[in-house]
Motif scaffolding. Structure first.
Motif, PDB file in Angstrom:
ATOM      1  N   GLY A  83      47.518  36.201  63.478  1.00 16.24           N
ATOM      2  CA  GLY A  83      47.184  36.493  63.614  1.00 16.24           C
ATOM      3  C   GLY A  83      47.175  38.003  63.766  1.00 16.24           C
ATOM      4  O   GLY A  83      47.084  39.030  63.528  1.00 16.24           O
ATOM      5  N   ALA A 139      50.275  40.196  63.518  1.00 14.68           N
ATOM      6  CA  ALA A 139      49.956  40.640  61.910  1.00 14.68           C
ATOM      7  C   ALA A 139      48.991  42.043  61.965  1.00 14.68           C
ATOM      8  O   ALA A 139      49.733  43.302  61.421  1.00 14.68           O
ATOM      9  CB  ALA A 139      49.514  40.113  60.943  1.00 14.68           C
ATOM     10  N   GLY A 159      50.180  38.264  57.550  1.00 11.82           N
ATOM     11  CA  GLY A 159      49.006  38.238  57.495  1.00 11.82           C
ATOM     12  C   GLY A 159      48.936  37.188  56.486  1.00 11.82           C
ATOM     13  O   GLY A 159      47.756  36.855  56.483  1.00 11.82           O
ATOM     14  N   GLY A 164      48.906  33.283  56.882  1.00 10.48           N
ATOM     15  CA  GLY A 164      47.962  32.765  57.494  1.00 10.48           C
ATOM     16  C   GLY A 164      46.733  33.041  57.525  1.00 10.48           C
ATOM     17  O   GLY A 164      46.316  32.214  58.009  1.00 10.48           O
ATOM     18  N   SER A 219      43.947  37.726  60.260  1.00 15.19           N
ATOM     19  CA  SER A 219      44.963  37.221  59.223  1.00 15.19           C
ATOM     20  C   SER A 219      45.255  37.739  58.169  1.00 15.19           C
ATOM     21  O   SER A 219      45.638  39.202  57.052  1.00 15.19           O
ATOM     22  CB  SER A 219      45.908  35.604  58.698  1.00 15.19           C
TER      23      SER A 219
END
Length: 152
Positions: A83, A86, A116, A119, A129
């Motif tokens: 996360g 991302a 993102g 996740g 995420s």
């Protein structure tokens, strides 16, 4: 007789994200290179840039796309929580969207959005995420809007 199947949403999401890496990279590369290509060969007026500059833009887009989609995303998808990575990609791609012509903001925003999205069902980093997915999608839209503002 009853049978129950447990579906791990995170693993199916990761598998889908892995399958989407290369199609996303190709679309982002073509989008990024289309801007200097339009400057290079607009019919009836002379080109704004030469072939050398077009190749420089294409190289920047290829290297950025390669780093994001061939190195960062596969590495991050193997981590327990991606996360933060991302979110970093998504924020950079969104903030730098007005400079889409530089060749790297679209790949950063799309890479952050894809990572993102991968996740959103993760056990760790789910909130990051989700934020990265939203910001990355917004960043891709900002890149497209910045591009459109030049030609409209």
């Amino acid at each position: 007789m009853s049978s129950s199947h447990t579906v791990d949403l995170n693993s199916s999401q990761l598998a889908s994200a892995r399958r989407l890496i290369w199609p996303t990279a190709a679309v982002i590369f073509l989008f990024t290179v289309s801007y200097p290509a339009n400057d290079f060969a607009p019919p009836p007026s002379p080109p704004d840039i030469g072939l050398g500059m077009l190749l420089v833009y294409a190289a920047i887009a290829a290297v950025t796309g390669g780093v994001v989609f061939a190195w960062v995303l596969p590495w991050a998808l193997r981590q327990e929580s991606s996360g933060g990575v991302a979110l970093a990609l998504a924020v950079l791609g969104t903030v730098l969207a007005p400079a889409f012509w530089a060749g790297f903001p679209p790949a950063l925003a799309a890479g952050g959005a894809l990572l993102g999205w991968a996740g959103i069902h993760a056990r760790k980093g789910r909130s990051l995420s989700r934020a990265a997915f939203g910001i990355g999608v917004l960043g891709v839209h900002f890149n497209v809007a910045s591009y459109a503002a030049v030609f409209i």
